[in-house]
Design an enzyme around this catalytic site. Structure first.
Site, PDB file in Angstrom:
ATOM      1  N   ASP A  89       0.817   1.227  -1.791  1.00 32.49           N
ATOM      2  CA  ASP A  89       1.084   2.138  -0.764  1.00 32.49           C
ATOM      3  C   ASP A  89       0.283   1.331   0.405  1.00 32.49           C
ATOM      4  O   ASP A  89      -0.247   0.315   0.445  1.00 32.49           O
ATOM      5  CB  ASP A  89      -0.097   3.264  -0.958  1.00 32.49           C
ATOM      6  CG  ASP A  89      -1.567   2.982  -1.039  1.00 32.49           C
ATOM      7  OD1 ASP A  89      -1.868   1.901  -1.861  1.00 32.49           O
ATOM      8  OD2 ASP A  89      -2.369   3.416  -0.941  1.00 32.49           O
ATOM      9  N   GLU A 151      -4.481   2.987  -3.134  1.00 29.72           N
ATOM     10  CA  GLU A 151      -6.333   2.629  -2.757  1.00 29.72           C
ATOM     11  C   GLU A 151      -5.969   2.527  -1.344  1.00 29.72           C
ATOM     12  O   GLU A 151      -7.945   2.262  -1.555  1.00 29.72           O
ATOM     13  CB  GLU A 151      -5.859   1.164  -3.093  1.00 29.72           C
ATOM     14  CG  GLU A 151      -7.218  -0.711  -3.303  1.00 29.72           C
ATOM     15  CD  GLU A 151      -7.412  -0.254  -1.114  1.00 29.72           C
ATOM     16  OE1 GLU A 151      -8.092  -0.900  -1.214  1.00 29.72           O
ATOM     17  OE2 GLU A 151      -6.084  -0.217  -0.600  1.00 29.72           O
TER      18      GLU A 151
END
Length: 384
Positions: A89, A151
């Site tokens: 991400d 994350e």
């Protein structure tokens, strides 16, 4: 740990080939909060890992987040080995690639959303594994690659799996970007996150102001108290990053809320600051103050195992032809905080060198691709 082969035995590392692979990954935009977009990135990595024979497991996302992908080398059995930890991400919203930060190479600088943090590093680890497959080599230890989807927002759904996976392995290598000209990370501050809510008493701001109790006024005092917790000598920082409140300009505000980010260098300070913030009470007895939260990521402290692992990596870098240094402590958190905290030797910041994480000028340095890929490969080949 010993170096058991020489740099001359390494397969050829092709920086142009690496660049093209990183471009493929960067051009699949994957902001954390868009699970479908993140899963398109997971699809790409899954396909590339499958093509080189990795054993795959994909855990469906939950709570609106993307899927978690693990890929394990076909050799080494089920025994403990090396965990390579990456996230797919980014913080950049869809459209950044087209409108703000297109993929572009300008001499040594290569730009793109998430290229530095951390698709460049994630791809380097995949590329090193692909070179092992190409040259029909196996490593002393099995390697498990774990790609997480969230994350950048604190790994709310993957933390437990990260910790469990770390405990099944001997070492953890994290592909977060390098720092300060190529340094890797051997310690990080812990991250504390809190939410504070104030509830006052609404009233007409003109006709009955005296009957009201302002939640915003109370929160202003709380914010000043929070900001005073910052102490650069001890390494504690406190940041009130978000604030919302009020219903109208002519209404004494009943509600106000803030979100708080703290960074602390040691477990002891993490406990102390958590108790301090959770213990805050109202200045005005007619206003209700509620605080929730705590440790988001524990401090990542350089212990004997981490020091030994770093020394090994430093020897490998010298063999390749560059000096490897470590950042003594950095304020940014990563999933490496989780693995170091459960006692598994962890090296972080093994990704590409560059600058501008999370900005509209995020960039990696092309010159870092070959030496960083070689270092990852040599870690795979030599860790026992």
């Amino acid at each position: 740990m010993t170096v058991n082969s020489t740099a001359s035995n390494q397969p050829k590392i092709d920086a142009e080939e690496i660049l093209e692979g990183i471009r493929r990954w960067v051009e699949i935009e994957s902001p954390s909060h868009d699970a479908a977009a993140v899963n398109r990135m997971v699809d790409q990595v899954e396909s590339e890992m499958k093509a080189i024979g990795a054993k795959l497991e994909r855990v469906p996302g939950r709570d609106g987040w993307g899927d978690i992908l693990t890929a394990r080398t076909p050799w080494g059995g089920d025994g403990p080995g090396i965990l390579v930890l990456s996230h797919l991400d980014t913080v950049h919203p869809i459209g950044t690639l087209k409108d703000i930060l297109p993929f572009k190479k300008d001499e040594d600088k290569v730009f793109g959303p998430g290229i530095y943090d951390m698709k460049g590093g994630a791809y380097l680890a995949y590329y090193a594994y692909r070179h092992l497959v190409r040259t029909a080599k196996e490593t002393p230890l099995p390697i498990t690659f774990m790609f997480v989807p969230e994350e950048e927002v604190g790994s709310p759904t993957s933390q437990k799996m990260i910790e469990q996976m770390a405990l099944k392995n001997k070492y953890v290598l994290v592909t977060e970007p390098a720092r300060d000209g190529g340094k890797i990370v051997t310690s990080r501050k812990g991250v504390l996150r809190f939410e504070m809510q104030c509830e006052g008493r609404p009233a007409h701001a003109g006709a009955q102001h005296q009957d009201g109790r302002s939640a915003i006024k109370e929160m202003a005092k709380q914010i000043l108290r929070l900001e005073e917790l910052t102490n650069y000598e001890t390494g504690v920082t406190c940041n009130v990053g978000l604030i919302t409140g009020g219903t109208g300009i002519n209404v004494v505000p009943q509600h106000c809320s803030i979100e708080i980010d703290m960074r602390v260098p040691t477990p002891e300070l993490a406990e102390e600051m958590t108790a301090t913030v959770l213990g805050f009470t109202a200045f005005d007895p007619d206003v209700k103050v509620t605080v929730s939260g705590g440790i988001n990521r524990p401090p990542y402290v350089k212990d004997e195992g981490i020091a030994k692992l770093f020394d090994h990596a430093k020897d490998l870098a010298a063999e390749i032809g560059f000096e490897l240094q470590d950042v003594k402590i950095t304020g940014g958190g990563s999933d490496g905080n989780f693995t170091a905290a459960v006692g598994v030797p962890t090296l972080d910041g093994l990704g590409v060198d560059g600058r501008g994480a999370h900005t509209d000028y995020e960039q990696m340095y092309y010159s870092s691709l070959e030496p960083r890929a070689k270092l990852m490969l040599r870690l795979f080949e030599t860790l026992q």
